[in-house]
Enzyme design. Structure first.
Site, PDB file in Angstrom:
ATOM      1  N   ASP A 172       0.823  -1.211   0.000  1.00 59.29           N
ATOM      2  CA  ASP A 172       0.000   0.000   0.000  1.00 59.29           C
ATOM      3  C   ASP A 172       0.857   1.260   0.000  1.00 59.29           C
ATOM      4  OD1 ASP A 172       0.960  -0.375   2.594  1.00 59.29           O
ATOM      5  OD2 ASP A 172      -0.993  -0.886   3.418  1.00 59.29           O
ATOM      6  N   GLU A 203      -9.714  -1.922   5.009  1.00 60.38           N
ATOM      7  CA  GLU A 203     -10.401  -1.660   6.274  1.00 60.38           C
ATOM      8  C   GLU A 203     -11.637  -2.552   6.411  1.00 60.38           C
ATOM      9  OE1 GLU A 203      -8.845  -0.046   8.319  1.00 60.38           O
ATOM     10  OE2 GLU A 203      -8.108   1.903   7.661  1.00 60.38           O
TER      11      GLU A 203
HETATM   12  C1  GLP Z   1      -0.507   0.065   8.596  1.00 60.21           C
HETATM   13  C2  GLP Z   1      -0.168  -0.609   7.249  1.00 60.21           C
HETATM   14  C3  GLP Z   1      -0.350  -2.086   7.336  1.00 60.21           C
HETATM   15  C4  GLP Z   1       0.285  -2.554   8.622  1.00 60.21           C
HETATM   16  C5  GLP Z   1      -0.536  -2.103   9.795  1.00 60.21           C
HETATM   17  C6  GLP Z   1       0.065  -2.433  11.148  1.00 60.21           C
HETATM   18  O1  GLP Z   1      -1.592   0.905   8.570  1.00 60.21           O
HETATM   19  N1  GLP Z   1      -0.884  -0.125   6.127  1.00 60.21           N
HETATM   20  O2  GLP Z   1       0.214  -2.710   6.192  1.00 60.21           O
HETATM   21  O3  GLP Z   1       0.325  -3.970   8.651  1.00 60.21           O
HETATM   22  O4  GLP Z   1      -0.872  -0.752   9.675  1.00 60.21           O
HETATM   23  O5  GLP Z   1       1.062  -1.528  11.514  1.00 60.21           O
HETATM   24  P1  GLP Z   1       2.094  -1.769  12.672  1.00 60.21           P
HETATM   25  O6  GLP Z   1       2.955  -2.892  12.220  1.00 60.21           O
HETATM   26  O7  GLP Z   1       2.856  -0.493  12.825  1.00 60.21           O
HETATM   27  O8  GLP Z   1       1.308  -2.109  13.885  1.00 60.21           O
END
Ligand code: GLP
Length: 233
Positions: free
Chosen positions: A66, A135
């Site tokens: 993304d 989402e």
């Molecule tokens: C973000 C990304 C995701 C990621 C998730 C968890 O928003 N778009 O790909 O897996 O949130 O993030 P974190 O690893 O910082 O908890």
């Protein structure tokens, strides 16, 4: 799905070992990569290994899940910048072989993924059960598309920005159907804030309320979860 509960350091070394083995066996491997804090330790281990053992990424292709909308590529928190800082600038990958979804051609990204076939996809998980930026409510058949970020996601990601107002409201993300086309998927989850999402993923019925539950339908998924993230199981 295979569930492995152990310490963060152990998880990172197991996940790194899988990627290194894959790249050594197949120098043309295609990797699906994630951003966020979860894969950071893993990426550091790949960098250490590349320095010590010269694992060769020159022909490896990568597809990121993304990207935010509205941030210039050189913005510190753009995912392109994140990947360069935390991995690409420290291994011998060819940046021309690194791909990100583009808001002007989301369909083109799905097509590219369809032709390239990801060998190993790394995933984190949002506290609301999102994968990539899919989402709750995103259809399981979704392809790469533009998303409005959930308020919870913007709050979770505000720690990387000066204030919540600076967190983009939209992003472009691989769809859920794109993600499960990968041959193998590894999901990393650390900390209590992920416990609800992991409980839903492991014990809930497949439902778009928790997009990650689509992974239950994939034949080759390993969930690497620390004790805090597994605490509600
Ligand atoms: C973000 C990304 C995701 C990621 C998730 C968890 O928003 N778009 O790909 O897996 O949130 O993030 P974190 O690893 O910082 O908890």
């Amino acid at each position: 799905m295979k569930l492995i509960v152990c310490k963060k350091e152990k998880i990172e070394s197991l996940a790194a070992a899988e990627i290194i083995k894959l790249v050594n066996e197949n120098p043309l491997a295609t990797l699906g990569l994630a951003t966020g804090s979860s894969p950071l330790g893993l990426y550091q281990l790949l960098i250490n290994d590349h320095k010590e053992n010269k694992t060769d990424y020159s022909k490896v292709k990568t597809f990121n899940l993304d990207e935010y909308l509205g941030l210039p590529d050189d913005h510190y928190e753009s995912y392109k910048n994140f990947m360069r800082r935390n991995l690409f600038d420290h291994i011998n990958i060819n940046l021309d072989n690194t791909f990100f979804p583009h808001p002007e051609d989301p369909e083109g990204y799905s097509e590219l993924l369809h032709h390239s076939k990801i060998d190993l996809q790394i995933l984190g998980i949002g506290s609301n059960g999102h994968i990539g930026f899919n989402e709750p409510g995103t259809p399981f058949e979704s392809k790469t598309h533009i998303v409005a970020l959930a308020e919870q996601t913007r709050l979770d990601n505000a720690r990387f920005f000066d204030s919540i107002d600076d967190v983009p409201t939209h992003a472009v993300s691989m769809g859920l159907d794109d993600i499960i086309q990968a041959k193998k998927i590894i999901l990393l989850a650390f900390g209590k804030s992920k416990a609800n999402a992991i409980k839903e993923l492991v014990q809930g019925e497949p439902s778009t309320d928790c997009p990650a539950t689509i992974l239950q339908r994939h034949p080759n998924v390993t969930l690497y979860v620390d004790e805090d993230a597994a605490s509600l199981l």
